[in-house]
Every structure is written in C-alpha cells, then in structure tokens.
Design an enzyme around this catalytic site. Structure first.
Site, PDB file in Angstrom:
ATOM      1  N   ASP A  34       9.502   2.501   1.101  1.00  0.00           N
ATOM      2  CA  ASP A  34       8.129   3.140   1.735  1.00  0.00           C
ATOM      3  C   ASP A  34       8.116   2.908   3.261  1.00  0.00           C
ATOM      4  O   ASP A  34       7.565   1.762   3.685  1.00  0.00           O
ATOM      5  CB  ASP A  34       6.751   2.770   1.119  1.00  0.00           C
ATOM      6  CG  ASP A  34       5.714   3.619   1.575  1.00  0.00           C
ATOM      7  OD1 ASP A  34       5.663   4.127   2.692  1.00  0.00           O
ATOM      8  OD2 ASP A  34       4.552   3.354   0.958  1.00  0.00           O
ATOM      9  N   LYS A  60       3.339  10.280   8.054  1.00  0.00           N
ATOM     10  CA  LYS A  60       2.533   9.813   9.341  1.00  0.00           C
ATOM     11  C   LYS A  60       3.012  10.480  10.510  1.00  0.00           C
ATOM     12  O   LYS A  60       2.710  11.614  10.910  1.00  0.00           O
ATOM     13  CB  LYS A  60       2.432   8.196   9.294  1.00  0.00           C
ATOM     14  CG  LYS A  60       1.421   7.606   8.403  1.00  0.00           C
ATOM     15  CD  LYS A  60       1.047   6.383   8.797  1.00  0.00           C
ATOM     16  CE  LYS A  60       0.161   5.550   7.863  1.00  0.00           C
ATOM     17  NZ  LYS A  60      -1.439   5.849   8.065  1.00  0.00           N
ATOM     18  N   PHE A  90       0.856  -1.167   0.109  1.00  0.00           N
ATOM     19  CA  PHE A  90       0.177  -0.005  -0.014  1.00  0.00           C
ATOM     20  C   PHE A  90       0.861   1.155  -0.115  1.00  0.00           C
ATOM     21  O   PHE A  90       1.666   1.549   0.912  1.00  0.00           O
ATOM     22  CB  PHE A  90      -1.025  -0.058   1.200  1.00  0.00           C
ATOM     23  CG  PHE A  90      -1.831   1.270   1.158  1.00  0.00           C
ATOM     24  CD1 PHE A  90      -3.019   1.038   0.166  1.00  0.00           C
ATOM     25  CD2 PHE A  90      -1.667   2.522   1.934  1.00  0.00           C
ATOM     26  CE1 PHE A  90      -3.850   2.211   0.281  1.00  0.00           C
ATOM     27  CE2 PHE A  90      -2.414   3.493   1.921  1.00  0.00           C
ATOM     28  CZ  PHE A  90      -3.449   3.582   1.081  1.00  0.00           C
TER      29      PHE A  90
HETATM   30  N1  PLP Z   1       2.557   4.393   2.432  1.00  0.00           N
HETATM   31  C1  PLP Z   1       2.123   3.551   3.466  1.00  0.00           C
HETATM   32  C2  PLP Z   1       3.125   2.362   3.862  1.00  0.00           C
HETATM   33  C3  PLP Z   1       1.093   3.631   4.336  1.00  0.00           C
HETATM   34  O1  PLP Z   1       0.825   2.872   5.331  1.00  0.00           O
HETATM   35  C4  PLP Z   1       0.046   4.714   3.653  1.00  0.00           C
HETATM   36  C5  PLP Z   1      -1.134   4.880   4.709  1.00  0.00           C
HETATM   37  O2  PLP Z   1      -1.461   4.350   5.306  1.00  0.00           O
HETATM   38  C6  PLP Z   1       0.644   5.612   2.892  1.00  0.00           C
HETATM   39  C7  PLP Z   1       1.661   5.243   2.127  1.00  0.00           C
HETATM   40  C8  PLP Z   1      -0.463   6.742   2.487  1.00  0.00           C
HETATM   41  O3  PLP Z   1      -0.113   7.981   3.472  1.00  0.00           O
HETATM   42  P1  PLP Z   1      -1.063   8.989   3.293  1.00  0.00           P
HETATM   43  O4  PLP Z   1      -2.573   8.600   3.763  1.00  0.00           O
HETATM   44  O5  PLP Z   1      -0.489  10.092   4.185  1.00  0.00           O
HETATM   45  O6  PLP Z   1      -1.109   9.675   1.929  1.00  0.00           O
END
Ligand code: PLP
Length: 393
Positions: A209, A238, A124
């Site tokens: 990520d 986050k 994700f």
């Molecule tokens: N990448 C990861 C691993 C995530 O867990 C999330 C959100 O849960 C995101 C990207 C996306 O982040 P945002 O909601 O701040 O756009």
C-alpha cells in the site's frame, strides 16, 4: 449555527479558499505555510501551472464517458506506471481505500481456495469495509463490526511473526512500506526485502500500500524502490493527480492473468480530468526532481535535529514524509499553535507531529518553517519546565 455536515470529522476552525505554491490563504487573505499538502496529496503545491493547464484543457474537452469505451489517456498513464514499476497492468479508481479494496479482491481471485491476507498491526488501508478489515487498528473498527473475515495481523517490522502466521489459507501479505497514519513508522532496511523473499518461498502475493509513500513522497517514485524489490500488487492514490481524485492498482502478470471483464469496475475510476493531471505529475517526477525531494527531506530533518529541546524525542522518515516524535503527548497542541502562527502540519495521535510538505518547497520556506517551529517548541518546553517547577513546589 448547527452544521448540516455529518459530524465525522473534527475540523480546525480555519477555512482555506485559495492556494498558491506552498501557501494556503484564508478568506481574509491571511497566508499559511502548507507543511501538510492535504495529507500527502498536493506534492506539487497549489495551482501548479503545468498540472493545472493539463487538467484545465481536459475539463474543457470532455469530463466523463464511462469505462465502456477506449481511453487512451488512461492507457498512457498505465504505460508510464508499468514502465516505472516493472509491473504489467493497471486498474484505476478514485481513492486509496478503493485501490486497496480492489487489491484485496484481486488477491482473493488469484489465491483460489486461499483467501486469507496477513496485514500489520498499526497499518492503515482506508475506511471502506474491506480496507478497514485489513487495517490493524481495532479502535477504528469500533461500532462497525463484524469485520470481513480472512485477515490476520502481525506486528509491523517483525518477520518472524509473519513466517509463523502463514498457513495453507494465506494468499497474500499486505503492508505499507512506511506506516503513515500510525506516526511515520519506518521499518528496518531489510524488512521489505525479507518480505519479498517470504512471499516467493511461500507462493504468496506481496501487496504494498503506497497510497501515502508513493508518487515521489519518499524521494523515489515508490518507496519500495529504495530496496530493489518489486511487489505483486501496488496501490497508489493521494498525490497521483496532485489533488484530483484518482487511485491506481498496479499489478503483476499474476493478477492480469486472473482478472476478467466483469470482475471489478468503477463508474468514475480513471476520470479523464484526474488522468490528465496524473499524466503530468508522473512526467514531472523525473530523476532530478526526485533527488530534490530527498535533498529537501534531509534538510528539514537536519534542521529539526539541530533544535535543542528535550521535547523532541525522535525524528524519522524518508524524503518529505517526516515524523517528529515528542517526549510529551502534546502533538495536537503544537499543531494548533503552529496553525495559530500560520503554519499547517499534521499529527498522528498525541505524540507525533507529521510533516508532509510539498515537493516544491524552497530553502526560504524550509527556514521559515524551522524558525516558527523552533519558537513553538521553545514555548511548550518552557511551559513544561514552569509546570514542573510548580509541581515540585
Ligand atoms: N492507505 C494509506 C497508506 C493511507 O495513508 C490512506 C489514507 O490516509 C489510505 C490508504 C486511504 O486513502 P483514501 O483516504 O484516499 O481512501
């Protein structure tokens, strides 16, 4: 009354109006133990004195000027982030998905003719078109196709599939060190080490990520630091500003060498108030504090393991990023029951309960959580046994 908000979230029927430490409060003053931290965001809990003070001081001085001008607090945070990661330069944005969008652009610019990125099934990376195209969950693409071209997918934790997928169009491999949204999926200990090796052997960028695993969540500042490797691009968001919107893309010299003025930008990216909070967050996350996160994580995991219930199938995670896999598809039901008993947790799909408590959690709060969780698990184990008996009859 019909809501004026777009119907894109399914919300619980509770509204929190205040938070303090590891507790949230609803409008009637009822307190809730927060074991979700706004989905891995408020690691230092709510109203943390020093972080609040840092943001408050900036709020009273200057909110916004744009990225057309020098920004020494951004510089200070970038220096801290490059120092702790051994990388070279940082781009600031406002969220995880934006950080990943930038990472995808930077990788394509670096790759030249090679534009393709290998990502993982179940991964994700966010909801905007680039990050969503890198997200290996086709159910999230429904209604939004065509996706961006240039992404291929392999099973997470499968090195052989990656090796077989690399071709002359590949420029990067992009994964989460632990898949968060898919249910806290922890790969083998050597997975990231092998990935690093493959990227080096094939002249590919390794994009990690760490939007969810970063900023102390797993007991290291970034999860890849457990394995003694370094990515070429690292995305963070986050928890980086404990709840104020901030994202960061931390890059190696490979990226610094190819990105030029005008290649990318953001009006709000690196907002002074969020940066002030993040400078304090990074300062607070020292070695002792990180050890405390590991220690608390082990304590929570051990306490859950000691619960004798056939409903609990598996407990996994690192630090305070914990998934409890259930033997039954009742994660949402259990999350709702916990909320009814004033405890906030998350769920990934129907069979994983997600715990992302704040780092400042105390032994007393852990015990309080375990006591309530145990009784909820017992209730559902019992109702399951009862329904089994009924079925047999
Ligand atoms: N990448 C990861 C691993 C995530 O867990 C999330 C959100 O849960 C995101 C990207 C996306 O982040 P945002 O909601 O701040 O756009």
């Amino acid at each position: 009354m019909k809501s004026a908000l777009l119907n894109n979230y399914s919300r619980y029927n509770v509204e929190f109006v205040e938070g303090k430490g590891a507790y949230l409060f609803d409008s009637e003053g009822n307190s809730y133990l927060d074991f979700l931290s706004g989905i891995a965001v408020t690691g230092f809990g709510h109203q943390h004195t020093e972080i609040t003070q840092a943001a408050d001081e900036q709020l009273k001085k200057l909110w916004h000027v744009s990225n057309l001008f020098e920004a020494s607090p951004q510089e200070e945070l970038a220096k801290k982030l490059t120092k702790v990661t051994g990388l070279e330069s940082v781009f600031f944005c406002n969220s995880g998905t934006e950080a990943n969008e930038a990472a995808i652009k930077f990788a394509r610019k670096w790759g030249g003719e090679r534009k393709n990125i290998i990502a993982a099934n179940g991964g994700f990376h966010g909801r905007t078109m680039g990050s969503l195209s890198a997200t290996g969950q086709t159910k999230l693409w429904d209604g939004f196709t065509p996706m961006l071209p240039g992404f291929s997918f392999v099973d997470f934790n499968d090195i052989e599939q990656i090796v077989n997928s690399i071709d002359k169009t590949t420029c990067a491999i992009m994964v989460e060190p632990i898949q968060g949204e898919s249910g806290v999926i922890v790969p083998d200990e050597n997975y990231l080490i092998e990935l690093r090796k493959i990227c080096d052997e094939n002249d590919l960028l390794m994009i990690l990520d760490e939007v969810q695993t970063g900023i102390g969540r797993t007991g290291k500042l970034f999860a890849h630091q457990w394995y003694g490797i370094k990515p070429d691009i690292l995305t963070s968001a986050k928890g980086i500003a404990n709840g104020l919107p901030l994202g960061a893309v931390i890059c190696s010299d490979k990226i610094s060498d190819v990105i030029k003025p005008g290649d990318h930008g953001s009006t709000f990216g690196g907002n002074p108030v969020a940066i002030a909070a993040a400078n304090k967050v990074i300062e607070l996350l020292d070695q002792d504090f990180l050890l405390g996160i590991t220690h608390n994580g082990l304590k929570v995991q051990e306490a859950i393991r000691s619960i004798d219930s056939t409903l609990i199938k598996n407990i996994r995670g690192k630090g305070l990023m914990i998934g409890i896999e259930l033997a039954e598809t009742m994660a949402k039901k259990i999350a709702v029951e916990l909320l009814n008993r004033n405890v906030v947790v998350g769920n990934s799909g129907e069979s994983v309960i997600r715990l992302l408590p704040p780092f400042i959690i105390t032994e007393h709060e852990i015990n309080e959580f375990i006591k309530i969780f145990k009784s909820v698990v017992a209730k559902f184990s019992f109702s399951k046994q009862t329904s089994d008996i009924v079925t047999i009859k």
